[in-house]
Design a protein around this motif. Structure first.
Motif, PDB file in Angstrom:
ATOM      1  N   LEU A  16     -35.254  -8.192 -44.770  1.00 23.55           N
ATOM      2  CA  LEU A  16     -36.055  -7.097 -44.229  1.00 23.55           C
ATOM      3  C   LEU A  16     -36.143  -5.930 -45.215  1.00 23.55           C
ATOM      4  CD1 LEU A  16     -34.874  -7.031 -40.494  1.00 23.55           C
ATOM      5  CD2 LEU A  16     -37.103  -7.765 -41.370  1.00 23.55           C
ATOM      6  N   ALA A  17     -35.023  -5.631 -45.892  1.00 26.36           N
ATOM      7  CA  ALA A  17     -35.039  -4.555 -46.882  1.00 26.36           C
ATOM      8  C   ALA A  17     -35.988  -4.887 -48.021  1.00 26.36           C
ATOM      9  CB  ALA A  17     -33.625  -4.315 -47.411  1.00 26.36           C
ATOM     10  N   ALA A  18     -35.955  -6.142 -48.483  1.00 29.33           N
ATOM     11  CA  ALA A  18     -36.853  -6.551 -49.575  1.00 29.33           C
ATOM     12  C   ALA A  18     -38.313  -6.473 -49.138  1.00 29.33           C
ATOM     13  CB  ALA A  18     -36.496  -7.968 -50.023  1.00 29.33           C
ATOM     14  N   LEU A  19     -38.593  -6.929 -47.925  1.00 27.78           N
ATOM     15  CA  LEU A  19     -39.978  -6.874 -47.416  1.00 27.78           C
ATOM     16  C   LEU A  19     -40.440  -5.429 -47.247  1.00 27.78           C
ATOM     17  CD1 LEU A  19     -39.943  -9.754 -44.758  1.00 27.78           C
ATOM     18  CD2 LEU A  19     -41.063  -9.752 -47.008  1.00 27.78           C
ATOM     19  N   PHE A  20     -39.514  -4.558 -46.835  1.00 24.51           N
ATOM     20  CA  PHE A  20     -39.870  -3.151 -46.662  1.00 24.51           C
ATOM     21  C   PHE A  20     -40.247  -2.524 -48.010  1.00 24.51           C
ATOM     22  CE2 PHE A  20     -38.583   1.381 -46.158  1.00 24.51           C
ATOM     23  CZ  PHE A  20     -39.537   1.731 -45.226  1.00 24.51           C
ATOM     24  N   VAL A  21     -39.450  -2.787 -49.042  1.00 24.06           N
ATOM     25  CA  VAL A  21     -39.771  -2.260 -50.373  1.00 24.06           C
ATOM     26  C   VAL A  21     -41.082  -2.848 -50.880  1.00 24.06           C
ATOM     27  CG1 VAL A  21     -39.003  -2.144 -52.772  1.00 24.06           C
ATOM     28  CG2 VAL A  21     -37.341  -1.843 -50.924  1.00 24.06           C
ATOM     29  N   LEU A  22     -41.263  -4.156 -50.660  1.00 28.10           N
ATOM     30  CA  LEU A  22     -42.507  -4.791 -51.106  1.00 28.10           C
ATOM     31  C   LEU A  22     -43.717  -4.211 -50.387  1.00 28.10           C
ATOM     32  CD1 LEU A  22     -43.893  -7.006 -52.763  1.00 28.10           C
ATOM     33  CD2 LEU A  22     -43.437  -8.604 -50.886  1.00 28.10           C
ATOM     34  N   GLY A  23     -43.576  -3.978 -49.070  1.00 26.61           N
ATOM     35  CA  GLY A  23     -44.691  -3.397 -48.321  1.00 26.61           C
ATOM     36  C   GLY A  23     -45.054  -2.019 -48.825  1.00 26.61           C
ATOM     37  N   ASN A  24     -44.044  -1.208 -49.130  1.00 26.30           N
ATOM     38  CA  ASN A  24     -44.332   0.117 -49.674  1.00 26.30           C
ATOM     39  C   ASN A  24     -44.915   0.041 -51.079  1.00 26.30           C
ATOM     40  OD1 ASN A  24     -43.362   2.511 -47.856  1.00 26.30           O
ATOM     41  ND2 ASN A  24     -41.819   0.920 -47.602  1.00 26.30           N
ATOM     42  N   ALA A  25     -44.511  -0.998 -51.823  1.00 25.31           N
ATOM     43  CA  ALA A  25     -45.111  -1.184 -53.152  1.00 25.31           C
ATOM     44  C   ALA A  25     -46.603  -1.487 -53.033  1.00 25.31           C
ATOM     45  CB  ALA A  25     -44.394  -2.309 -53.887  1.00 25.31           C
ATOM     46  N   VAL A  26     -46.964  -2.308 -52.061  1.00 25.24           N
ATOM     47  CA  VAL A  26     -48.382  -2.635 -51.851  1.00 25.24           C
ATOM     48  C   VAL A  26     -49.169  -1.378 -51.479  1.00 25.24           C
ATOM     49  CG1 VAL A  26     -49.976  -3.920 -50.370  1.00 25.24           C
ATOM     50  CG2 VAL A  26     -47.898  -5.008 -51.220  1.00 25.24           C
ATOM     51  N   LEU A  27     -48.524  -0.498 -50.657  1.00 26.95           N
ATOM     52  CA  LEU A  27     -49.211   0.722 -50.240  1.00 26.95           C
ATOM     53  C   LEU A  27     -49.237   1.780 -51.343  1.00 26.95           C
ATOM     54  CD1 LEU A  27     -47.748   1.162 -46.633  1.00 26.95           C
ATOM     55  CD2 LEU A  27     -49.984   0.268 -47.253  1.00 26.95           C
ATOM     56  N   GLY A  28     -48.103   1.891 -52.086  1.00 18.35           N
ATOM     57  CA  GLY A  28     -47.978   3.021 -52.993  1.00 18.35           C
ATOM     58  C   GLY A  28     -48.460   2.800 -54.405  1.00 18.35           C
ATOM     59  N   LEU A  29     -48.368   1.563 -54.908  1.00 19.54           N
ATOM     60  CA  LEU A  29     -48.703   1.352 -56.322  1.00 19.54           C
ATOM     61  C   LEU A  29     -50.171   1.598 -56.653  1.00 19.54           C
ATOM     62  CD1 LEU A  29     -46.472  -1.698 -57.324  1.00 19.54           C
ATOM     63  CD2 LEU A  29     -46.295   0.655 -58.120  1.00 19.54           C
ATOM     64  N   PRO A  30     -51.130   1.204 -55.775  1.00 18.44           N
ATOM     65  CA  PRO A  30     -52.518   1.520 -56.134  1.00 18.44           C
ATOM     66  C   PRO A  30     -52.736   3.021 -56.297  1.00 18.44           C
ATOM     67  CG  PRO A  30     -52.453  -0.118 -54.400  1.00 18.44           C
ATOM     68  CD  PRO A  30     -51.061   0.383 -54.554  1.00 18.44           C
ATOM     69  N   GLY A  31     -52.149   3.829 -55.389  1.00 17.36           N
ATOM     70  CA  GLY A  31     -52.202   5.277 -55.501  1.00 17.36           C
ATOM     71  C   GLY A  31     -53.607   5.844 -55.432  1.00 17.36           C
ATOM     72  N   PRO A  32     -53.695   7.162 -55.342  1.00 11.19           N
ATOM     73  CA  PRO A  32     -54.997   7.819 -55.342  1.00 11.19           C
ATOM     74  C   PRO A  32     -55.686   7.658 -56.701  1.00 11.19           C
ATOM     75  CG  PRO A  32     -53.254   9.272 -54.535  1.00 11.19           C
ATOM     76  CD  PRO A  32     -52.596   8.101 -55.165  1.00 11.19           C
ATOM     77  N   PRO A  33     -56.991   7.776 -56.749  1.00 17.43           N
ATOM     78  CA  PRO A  33     -57.711   7.682 -58.030  1.00 17.43           C
ATOM     79  C   PRO A  33     -57.224   8.742 -59.009  1.00 17.43           C
ATOM     80  CG  PRO A  33     -59.234   7.542 -56.175  1.00 17.43           C
ATOM     81  CD  PRO A  33     -57.911   7.921 -55.604  1.00 17.43           C
ATOM     82  N   GLY A  34     -57.026   8.344 -60.253  1.00 16.35           N
ATOM     83  CA  GLY A  34     -56.609   9.259 -61.302  1.00 16.35           C
ATOM     84  C   GLY A  34     -55.112   9.462 -61.396  1.00 16.35           C
ATOM     85  N   LEU A  35     -54.365   8.897 -60.464  1.00 18.94           N
ATOM     86  CA  LEU A  35     -52.908   9.046 -60.490  1.00 18.94           C
ATOM     87  C   LEU A  35     -52.291   7.717 -60.902  1.00 18.94           C
ATOM     88  CD1 LEU A  35     -50.580  11.035 -59.889  1.00 18.94           C
ATOM     89  CD2 LEU A  35     -50.473  10.041 -57.599  1.00 18.94           C
ATOM     90  N   GLY A  36     -51.536   7.693 -61.986  1.00 19.12           N
ATOM     91  CA  GLY A  36     -50.947   6.461 -62.492  1.00 19.12           C
ATOM     92  C   GLY A  36     -49.858   5.924 -61.579  1.00 19.12           C
ATOM     93  N   PRO A  37     -49.393   4.708 -61.869  1.00 16.59           N
ATOM     94  CA  PRO A  37     -48.392   4.071 -61.001  1.00 16.59           C
ATOM     95  C   PRO A  37     -46.959   4.548 -61.230  1.00 16.59           C
ATOM     96  CG  PRO A  37     -48.936   2.614 -62.807  1.00 16.59           C
ATOM     97  CD  PRO A  37     -49.823   3.822 -62.960  1.00 16.59           C
ATOM     98  N   VAL A  38     -46.716   5.374 -62.277  1.00 18.30           N
ATOM     99  CA  VAL A  38     -45.337   5.754 -62.604  1.00 18.30           C
ATOM    100  C   VAL A  38     -44.631   6.463 -61.455  1.00 18.30           C
ATOM    101  CG1 VAL A  38     -43.890   7.142 -64.155  1.00 18.30           C
ATOM    102  CG2 VAL A  38     -45.803   5.807 -65.064  1.00 18.30           C
TER     103      VAL A  38
END
Length: 324
Positions: A16-38
């Motif tokens: 569950l912890a791994a899936l939670f981190v992965l889910g947030n990665a899917v939501l957070g990595l694309p990010g708003p336009p112009g903002l890098g993934p760092v």
């Protein structure tokens, strides 16, 4: 152990912890336009570290150093994700890190750190207010972003407190049941020991009674044996705990066969500490009893936990041995 305290040991918790981190990665990595993934990558690293600290702590209640480390990672996640992100509603999934922080704080409540979780929530509210003030969004926007997370933590806190109370009650019930089981086991063992003493005396008495019934008047040897058996039977009834100490019982029987009168007394209620002290003192006093040649000898066990003693008194002896 509190309810859910051992959940961290299950493979499902890690999944569950791994899936939670992965889910947030899917939501957070694309990010708003112009903002890098760092910023998102750094925030995910803080999230993963906080979850690892919660899952790796072996105690039912999360330790204070780990709790502080989790709060530090929570603050770091808010800073690294919020700092480069403009607060310009509607934000969509750009505020994923606030939900992730809330879930970590819920994890703290389940691990028995409700107060620390609310400290973390208060810090998140302050930082969200500062974020809104920096970008001119107003306090209303900050409150709108935070109200759901406050409600989730409040519900989790109530559940954690109820589970803690239930767990404490369960622990008390288990401890009471364990004490009853130990007491019942000790009583059963004592009953068995008394039964063994009674059976041993009976096995010795029956042949003598048969001899007496068959042979008429008693000889000197038979009278001596009858006196020894009578004294042994008396010990088994009046001082069964002392009668179960082999060294002292054997020494008393030898003295009685030699024609001496040996009186055994025990003034101490039965307990584990008393049983240990009784056996130890009996083994130490038995040699003294064997070497005492007086006609009347009295042996007494008495005292309390930490101050047990056994005495031997006769015309020529006055010996006191201490235990504890």
């Amino acid at each position: 152990m509190r309810p859910l305290a051992s959940f961290r040991r299950l493979p499902a918790a890690w999944l569950l912890a791994a899936l939670f981190v992965l889910g947030n990665a899917v939501l957070g990595l694309p990010g708003p336009p112009g903002l890098g993934p760092v910023p998102a990558v750094l925030g995910l690293g803080c999230l993963g570290g906080a979850l690892l600290l919660l899952l790796l702590d072996a105690r039912p209640r999360c330790s204070a150093p780990r709790t502080l480390a989790v709060l530090a990672l929570v603050l770091a996640m808010i800073l690294v994700v919020s700092a480069p992100l403009p607060l310009d509603p509607p934000m969509g999934y750009a505020t994923w890190h606030l939900g992730a922080v809330t879930m970590v704080l819920i994890g703290l409540t389940v691990r028995g750190r409700v107060g620390a979780a609310w400290i973390g929530m208060a810090l998140m509210l302050v930082m969200t207010m500062l974020w809104a003030w920096r970008d001119g969004a107003g306090a209303g926007v900050a409150l709108a972003l935070s109200v759901t997370h406050v409600g989730l933590l409040a519900a989790a806190s109530v559940v954690a407190i109820v589970l803690g109370l239930l767990g404490a009650r369960t622990d008390r019930v288990r401890e009471a049941a364990r004490r009853r089981e130990v007491a019942a086991s000790a009583a059963t063992e004592a009953d068995r020991a008394e039964l063994r003493v009674a059976e041993d005396v009976l096995a010795r008495v029956v042949p003598v009674l048969g001899t007496i019934a068959a042979s008429g008047p008693l000889g000197a040897e038979q009278r001596r044996e009858a006196r020894v058996l009578e004294a042994t039977l008396r010990d088994g009834i009046r001082v069964p705990a002392l009668a179960r100490c082999p060294a002292l019982a054997d020494a008393a029987e030898e003295a009685r066969r030699a024609g001496r009168e040996v009186l055994l007394l025990d003034d101490t209620p039965e307990s584990a500490a008393a049983a240990e002290a009784r056996v130890s003192l009996a083994e130490r006093l038995a040699p003294v009893l064997r070497t005492t040649a007086d006609d009347r000898i009295t042996v007494r066990f008495s005292g309390r936990a930490g101050a047990f003693r056994m005495t031997l008194v006769s015309a020529s002896q006055d010996v006191t041995l201490h235990h504890g």
